[in-house]
Design a protein around this motif. Structure first.
Motif, PDB file in Angstrom:
ATOM      1  N   ASP A 210     -27.094  39.488 -19.131  1.00 41.41           N
ATOM      2  CA  ASP A 210     -27.783  39.946 -17.923  1.00 41.41           C
ATOM      3  C   ASP A 210     -27.551  38.956 -16.780  1.00 41.41           C
ATOM      4  OD1 ASP A 210     -29.387  41.057 -16.007  1.00 41.41           O
ATOM      5  OD2 ASP A 210     -31.174  41.208 -17.271  1.00 41.41           O
ATOM      6  N   PRO A 211     -26.346  38.962 -16.211  1.00 43.58           N
ATOM      7  CA  PRO A 211     -26.042  38.022 -15.124  1.00 43.58           C
ATOM      8  C   PRO A 211     -26.887  38.226 -13.877  1.00 43.58           C
ATOM      9  CG  PRO A 211     -24.249  39.592 -15.446  1.00 43.58           C
ATOM     10  CD  PRO A 211     -25.182  39.767 -16.589  1.00 43.58           C
ATOM     11  N   GLU A 212     -27.452  39.422 -13.703  1.00 40.44           N
ATOM     12  CA  GLU A 212     -28.320  39.636 -12.547  1.00 40.44           C
ATOM     13  C   GLU A 212     -29.624  38.852 -12.708  1.00 40.44           C
ATOM     14  OE1 GLU A 212     -28.684  43.874 -12.386  1.00 40.44           O
ATOM     15  OE2 GLU A 212     -26.855  44.112 -11.177  1.00 40.44           O
ATOM     16  N   PHE A 213     -30.156  38.830 -13.917  1.00 42.39           N
ATOM     17  CA  PHE A 213     -31.387  38.089 -14.192  1.00 42.39           C
ATOM     18  C   PHE A 213     -31.189  36.596 -13.953  1.00 42.39           C
ATOM     19  CE2 PHE A 213     -34.014  35.713 -17.300  1.00 42.39           C
ATOM     20  CZ  PHE A 213     -35.283  36.084 -16.872  1.00 42.39           C
ATOM     21  N   PHE A 214     -30.031  36.083 -14.351  1.00 40.78           N
ATOM     22  CA  PHE A 214     -29.767  34.649 -14.220  1.00 40.78           C
ATOM     23  C   PHE A 214     -29.089  34.284 -12.899  1.00 40.78           C
ATOM     24  CE2 PHE A 214     -29.866  35.132 -18.925  1.00 40.78           C
ATOM     25  CZ  PHE A 214     -30.879  34.239 -19.196  1.00 40.78           C
ATOM     26  N   ASN A 215     -28.803  35.281 -12.062  1.00 39.23           N
ATOM     27  CA  ASN A 215     -28.080  35.032 -10.814  1.00 39.23           C
ATOM     28  C   ASN A 215     -26.789  34.263 -11.114  1.00 39.23           C
ATOM     29  OD1 ASN A 215     -27.530  35.071  -8.079  1.00 39.23           O
ATOM     30  ND2 ASN A 215     -28.897  33.365  -7.575  1.00 39.23           N
ATOM     31  N   SER A 216     -26.057  34.760 -12.097  1.00 39.62           N
ATOM     32  CA  SER A 216     -24.903  34.047 -12.645  1.00 39.62           C
ATOM     33  C   SER A 216     -23.754  33.857 -11.663  1.00 39.62           C
ATOM     34  CB  SER A 216     -24.386  34.784 -13.881  1.00 39.62           C
ATOM     35  OG  SER A 216     -25.349  34.790 -14.916  1.00 39.62           O
ATOM     36  N   THR A 217     -23.627  34.743 -10.685  1.00 42.92           N
ATOM     37  CA  THR A 217     -22.527  34.609  -9.729  1.00 42.92           C
ATOM     38  C   THR A 217     -22.973  34.014  -8.396  1.00 42.92           C
ATOM     39  OG1 THR A 217     -22.804  36.831  -8.800  1.00 42.92           O
ATOM     40  CG2 THR A 217     -21.387  36.621 -10.750  1.00 42.92           C
ATOM     41  N   ARG A 218     -24.269  33.899  -8.194  1.00 44.04           N
ATOM     42  CA  ARG A 218     -24.825  33.325  -6.957  1.00 44.04           C
ATOM     43  C   ARG A 218     -24.191  33.950  -5.705  1.00 44.04           C
ATOM     44  NH1 ARG A 218     -28.387  29.635  -7.410  1.00 44.04           N
ATOM     45  NH2 ARG A 218     -28.122  28.942  -5.261  1.00 44.04           N
ATOM     46  N   GLY A 219     -24.150  35.261  -5.691  1.00 47.02           N
ATOM     47  CA  GLY A 219     -23.680  35.967  -4.501  1.00 47.02           C
ATOM     48  C   GLY A 219     -22.211  36.314  -4.483  1.00 47.02           C
TER      49      GLY A 219
END
Length: 495
Positions: free
Chosen positions: A331-340
């Motif tokens: 869940d990269p959205e939950f972790f803000n994995s790409t930071r934008g």
């Protein structure tokens, strides 16, 4: 590509140069520095504390950044595993690399399409320069016994997964020690499964022997056994690539409230009752590996004479096309994995290519420094050779980052480019602050050219193609000039 005979001749010349160096009086020669190159698997740009992550604990990697230089515009060799590792090992970008996608070798029981005998790796160059060479973790550049076998590509020692598909499970039946198959689980746990109904437990998808523990032990043993000789250790750890099978204690160290519902395997890989906590645990496990490596270097008196490099092979895991979930329950959205950043693994947008990168060498690299200098995987080959004062034979596509690491770098002049054969066929060129992209080149309807000003638009939201036809022409010219034919991994650059 370097022909085998020329490759042998060039390496022979390097060996003669080395012999001359070894004849120097001992008092005139210092102990050569070691190199530890650490590559995470599918680690996103924003998934470390030192890159802005707020939920996942990564104290050891954060300390590495505090003691060295952190790059904020570093790019992997490709947006998926095998081609990215090919670029890293050879210093050739995707326009020249032999492997431009993830493809199994159909003639082998397991393993990816092999790099050829004529491929020249950083391990081969350093081995000829007197270095002991070892690799642990995931290989993915050719089956055991093939021309791409790590033992045939410059590594004295290899332990881990030869095949990426086998590496989908953290509890596989076997790993490889050089050419010997080592059975570690008589009852392996699959990396893929589904459980549409019923209770899901962690224990159901855990086995007897956890492969990362063995891989870590071999890495530490390599350092211990080579502490009296210069060495190059390539640590290609599998974390945080799914399946979600991290140690239970690490999962339980993260908040229960993160996971309102279990993951049932509906987007591939194994189910897990606490998918978000499990993903964070995989990254914490990776961080623990880094801490143990640094402790081993310190314990053996090697920490101050070792160049340590940390990076990731591509961006974080993407969303599955036929599901609302991200692949494997991540869940990269939950972790803000790409930071934008736009895109994920498999894409030549920033989110698929921009990755963490840290260099540490006390006394040479100023602690706690940060650079926005644009760089990519081909630069590692040139940089390591420059640091070690080794002269690599043949032409590579990267540049040495040594001036940048010593705070004296000049603006980058040579372009960075990617020619990716999969996910529809994609290309990208980075020219100064601009990124030129084109998608779906291997389909009947190729996408339009896209141009983004990365300095002002990190999310690649505003396409400036109509205002920059000259940039598109320049990018096309570069792609035409720097893309060699590759019938195994074709990309249709025209129209």
């Amino acid at each position: 590509m370097i022909a085998p005979r020329l490759k042998s001749s060039l390496l022979g010349t390097a060996a003669v140069f080395l012999t001359f160096q070894l004849l120097l009086p001992a008092a005139m020669a210092e102990r050569k520095p070691n190199v530890v190159l650490i590559v995470a698997d599918d680690l996103g740009w924003g998934e470390l504390g030192c890159y802005g992550q707020e939920k996942i604990r990564t104290p050891n990697i954060d300390r590495l950044a505090a003691e060295g230089m952190r790059f904020t515009q570093h790019y992997s060799g490709a947006p998926v595993c095998a081609p990215s590792r090919n670029v890293l090992m050879t210093g050739l970008h995707l326009g020249h690399a032999e492997i431009r996608g993830n493809k199994q070798d159909p003639s082998a029981e397991e393993g990816q399409w092999p790099i050829s005998d004529s491929a020249l790796t950083i391990a081969e160059v350093l081995k000829q320069a007197g270095y002991a060479t070892g690799a642990v973790g995931k290989w993915g550049l050719g089956p055991v016994g093939s021309t791409g076998d790590p033992n045939k590509q410059g590594f004295d020692f290899f332990f881990g997964y030869n095949c990426q598909a086998v590496a989908h499970s953290y509890y596989p039946r076997h790993l490889w020690r050089n050419t010997s198959k080592i059975i570690i689980n008589e009852t392996p746990v699959p990396g893929h499964a589904r459980k549409p109904e019923g209770k899901i437990t962690m224990e159901a998808w855990m086995g007897g022997t956890y492969a990362p523990d063995l891989i870590m032990a071999e890495a530490l043993q390599f350092i211990e056994s080579r502490k009296n000789t210069p060495f190059f250790l390539f640590c290609a750890f599998t974390e945080p690539h799914v399946a979600l099978q991290p140690p239970k204690t690490l999962v339980e160290s993260y908040p229960k409230e993160w996971d309102a519902k279990p993951y049932r395997g509906e987007a591939g890989y194994t189910p897990h009752p606490r998918p978000r906590a499990a993903y964070a645990a995989l990254i914490s496990s990776l961080d623990d590996h880094v801490g143990k490596l640094m402790d081993a270097l310190a314990r053996n008196g090697l920490a101050d004479n070792t160049l340590v490099v940390f990076t990731s092979d591509n961006g974080t895991t993407h969303r599955r096309r036929d599901s609302e979930r991200f692949v494997g329950g991540t869940d990269p959205e939950f972790f803000n994995s790409t930071r934008g950043l736009r895109g994920y693994k498999g894409s030549v947008y920033e989110g698929g290519l921009r990755v963490p990168c840290i260099f540490r060498w006390p006394g040479k690299i100023k602690p706690g420094t940060v650079t926005d200098y644009p760089s990519f995987f081909p630069d590692h080959f040139a940089t390591i050779c420059d640091f070690l004062d080794v002269r690599p034979p043949g032409k590579r596509d990267g540049i040495s980052l040594l001036p940048v690491l010593l705070n004296s770098g000049r603006p980058r002049r040579n372009p960075m480019l990617w020619v990716f054969a999969e996910y529809g066929g994609q290309v990208a060129v980075r020219l100064g602050d601009y990124k030129i992209v084109r998608q779906q080149l291997n389909t009947e309807q190729p996408g339009p050219w896209e141009v983004y000003d990365i300095s002002k638009d990190i999310g690649e939201t505003t396409n400036l193609a109509s205002k920059n036809p000259d940039l598109i022409k320049k990018a096309r010219k570069i792609l035409d000039a720097q893309t060699s034919p590759n019938p195994v991994f074709p990309v249709k650059l025209a129209p």
